[in-house]
Design a protein around this motif. Structure first.
Motif, mmCIF file in Angstrom:
data_model
loop_
_atom_site.group_PDB
_atom_site.id
_atom_site.type_symbol
_atom_site.label_atom_id
_atom_site.label_comp_id
_atom_site.label_asym_id
_atom_site.label_seq_id
_atom_site.Cartn_x
_atom_site.Cartn_y
_atom_site.Cartn_z
ATOM 1 N N LEU A 170 5.512 56.844 67.295
ATOM 2 C CA LEU A 170 4.260 57.590 67.356
ATOM 3 C C LEU A 170 4.400 58.851 68.195
ATOM 4 N N THR A 171 5.096 58.767 69.313
ATOM 5 C CA THR A 171 5.261 59.926 70.187
ATOM 6 C C THR A 171 6.103 61.005 69.517
ATOM 7 N N GLY A 172 7.208 60.610 68.888
ATOM 8 C CA GLY A 172 8.022 61.594 68.180
ATOM 9 C C GLY A 172 7.276 62.240 67.034
ATOM 10 N N GLN A 219 -3.963 62.418 61.583
ATOM 11 C CA GLN A 219 -2.659 61.850 61.221
ATOM 12 C C GLN A 219 -2.129 60.935 62.320
ATOM 13 N N VAL A 220 -2.226 61.398 63.574
ATOM 14 C CA VAL A 220 -1.779 60.556 64.686
ATOM 15 C C VAL A 220 -2.677 59.334 64.814
ATOM 16 N N GLY A 221 -3.974 59.516 64.593
ATOM 17 C CA GLY A 221 -4.893 58.381 64.673
ATOM 18 C C GLY A 221 -4.567 57.289 63.672
ATOM 19 N N ARG A 222 -4.248 57.688 62.437
ATOM 20 C CA ARG A 222 -3.925 56.691 61.412
ATOM 21 C C ARG A 222 -2.652 55.941 61.764
ATOM 22 N N LEU A 223 -1.627 56.674 62.219
ATOM 23 C CA LEU A 223 -0.371 56.018 62.553
ATOM 24 C C LEU A 223 -0.534 55.132 63.783
ATOM 25 N N ALA A 224 -1.326 55.583 64.757
ATOM 26 C CA ALA A 224 -1.570 54.770 65.952
ATOM 27 C C ALA A 224 -2.236 53.448 65.583
ATOM 28 N N ALA A 225 -3.189 53.497 64.655
ATOM 29 C CA ALA A 225 -3.858 52.270 64.224
ATOM 30 C C ALA A 225 -2.877 51.306 63.559
ATOM 31 N N ALA A 226 -1.963 51.857 62.782
ATOM 32 C CA ALA A 226 -0.989 51.006 62.093
ATOM 33 C C ALA A 226 0.010 50.383 63.058
ATOM 34 N N GLY A 232 -4.592 52.791 73.818
ATOM 35 C CA GLY A 232 -4.008 51.586 73.267
ATOM 36 C C GLY A 232 -2.535 51.444 73.572
ATOM 37 N N LYS A 233 -1.973 50.370 73.048
ATOM 38 C CA LYS A 233 -0.570 50.043 73.286
ATOM 39 C C LYS A 233 0.178 49.868 71.966
ATOM 40 N N ALA A 234 1.484 49.899 72.082
ATOM 41 C CA ALA A 234 2.367 49.653 70.947
ATOM 42 C C ALA A 234 3.648 49.054 71.486
#
Length: 452
Positions: free
Chosen positions: A83-85, A51-58, A73-75
């Motif tokens: 993503l952190t929350g 779940q975190v991986g998918r959101l991180a990619a987005a 990676g960065k955001a």
């Protein structure tokens, strides 16, 4: 039910800044450190999840700040806060303020993570910003409880945005007018309802609260939208009426602010699921330790607080996220496996035929006079016998809190080999070390964890 007048946003901002200008009381600094350490570990534990991986990619961006604890990676700052929350609340393993049922750490961690990288705040300033972000959202929750939650709102999402705005604002360039503007803008971005429980949308509420708080603080700093927000929300009364139209206590926002801290009553979960189910899991684990065999069980009367079936009444969970909101699953796991960790609330456990059979034998029996942190299991066996397993105060409750060693042990299971280093880094924040300590804490969480 109204107690006192609703304070203006300027008055709330002044109270926050006054507290931030003084050292945290010792017991408050300790509570803030424990909350920060726990939620960091929980976010790290979730960082390898799909779940975190998918959101991180987005949310990935070529430049910005580190995306989240343990994530490559960065955001953008807003994306990193989201993503952190989200990661911090995904496993429902974070923290709970029992009176409001708010999980204060997740959204505030998201704000601190996003704002902390570019800022030059000292360790003490970072801890104070985190503590006050938690405190403001808890007091907002108290001002609208219990009606707001009873109406079906997810109070972590709706109140968390105010806390995130406070944290981001304090780490940035605080000032009364900017802080008041940030709180107004945050107040116009509340979201989340309880129908999302058992889905990925629930932790998304905490992530969005973090992101909206960071955005509110940034836009307030730029002077954007502030005049319109002031016209709509001259004081906190409009927000309180929106969140709890039938019953609110505005006096709880500022009464005793800075001298009585709700953060001191924050608690930490020993099990990754809704906290009202924890007493039942404790009782089931005790029965397991007494030798009760799952194959011999024909019926379990689970005497519990009425919130258990209301919040945790899912009887046939199909996924790990659904199992986190199934009290009967928690009892089945505790009795069959003698524990209740992440594995017991994963997809495989939800599909385990042993647990599925046990779940059908558990009857939820709510009793209005049963305390929230208590439970009694009456376990009927094939030989006609009955085993009674009672818990007066659940592990992790106010009257039976997790010790420092238990918190470190929990973190070690989530981030193997790193718990003590993170504990030590968080402890140094309260010593007031300079920016290097802030970066050391954040860097300590950057190393990627093993995907689960």
């Amino acid at each position: 039910m109204t107690t006192g007048d609703a304070p203006s946003y300027e008055e709330l901002a002044e109270a926050v800044l006054d507290c931030a200008s003084r050292p945290l009381p010792g017991e408050v600094a300790k509570a803030a450190s424990r909350t920060l350490f726990n939620v960091l570990a929980v976010a790290l534990g979730a960082s390898g999840s799909p779940q975190v991986g998918r959101l991180a990619a987005a949310l990935a961006a070529p430049t910005g700040v580190p995306a989240a604890p343990g994530v490559r990676g960065k955001a953008s700052p807003v994306g990193a806060a989201l993503l952190t929350g989200f990661a911090a609340h995904l496993d429902d393993f974070d923290d709970t303020h029992l009176e409001t049922v708010i999980h204060p750490g997740a959204s505030v961690l998201g704000a601190a993570w996003a704002a902390g990288w570019p800022a030059g705040a000292s360790g003490r300033d970072l801890l104070a910003a985190f503590a006050l972000g938690c405190e403001v959202q808890l007091r907002l929750g108290l001002a609208v409880s219990p009606e707001h939650y009873d109406r079906g709102w997810h109070i972590t999402g709706t109140c968390g945005v105010a806390g995130a705005a406070v944290t981001a604002g304090l780490i940035g360039e605080p000032g009364r007018d900017r802080m008041a503007a940030a709180l107004r803008l945050a107040s116009l971005q509340t979201l989340g309802h309880r129908e999302a429980f058992g889905t990925e949308v629930k932790p998304f509420h905490a992530g969005k609260a973090a992101a909206a708080g960071v955005l509110a603080a940034a836009e307030a700093g730029r002077g954007r939208f502030t005049a319109g927000a002031a016209a709509v929300l001259p004081d906190t009364g409009g927000l309180l009426r929106a969140l709890a139209p039938g019953g609110r206590s505005p006096g709880r926002l500022l009464d005793g602010f800075g001298t009585r801290w709700e953060l001191a009553d924050n608690t930490f979960k020993p099990y990754p699921c809704g906290i009202v189910a924890h007493p039942g899991i404790d009782a089931a684990v005790r029965a397991h330790d007494r030798g009760v065999a799952p194959a011999n069980v024909v019926r379990i009367r689970y005497r519990c607080h009425p919130l258990v079936p209301e919040l945790m009444g899912r009887l046939e969970p199909r996924t790990g996220l659904q199992a986190r909101f199934s009290a009967v699953h928690g009892v089945a796991a505790g009795l069959a496996r003698g524990t209740g960790g992440l594995a017991e609330f994963g997809d495989a456990a939800a599909a385990d035929p042993v647990l599925a059979r046990l779940r059908t034998h558990v009857d939820l029996c709510p009793e209005p006079r049963m305390p929230r942190d208590s439970a009694v299991l009456e376990i009927h066996t094939v030989d006609g016998g009955t085993v009674v397993s009672a818990v007066e105060h659940a592990r992790g409750s106010l009257l039976r809190p997790l010790t420092d060693d238990e918190l470190i042990g929990k973190a070690e299971a989530l981030a193997p080999g790193r718990a003590q280093a993170i504990w030590d880094a968080v402890a140094r924040l309260g010593e007031g070390s300079g920016p290097g300590t802030v970066q050391a804490l954040l860097e300590e969480t950057r190393r990627e964890v093993v995907a689960r």
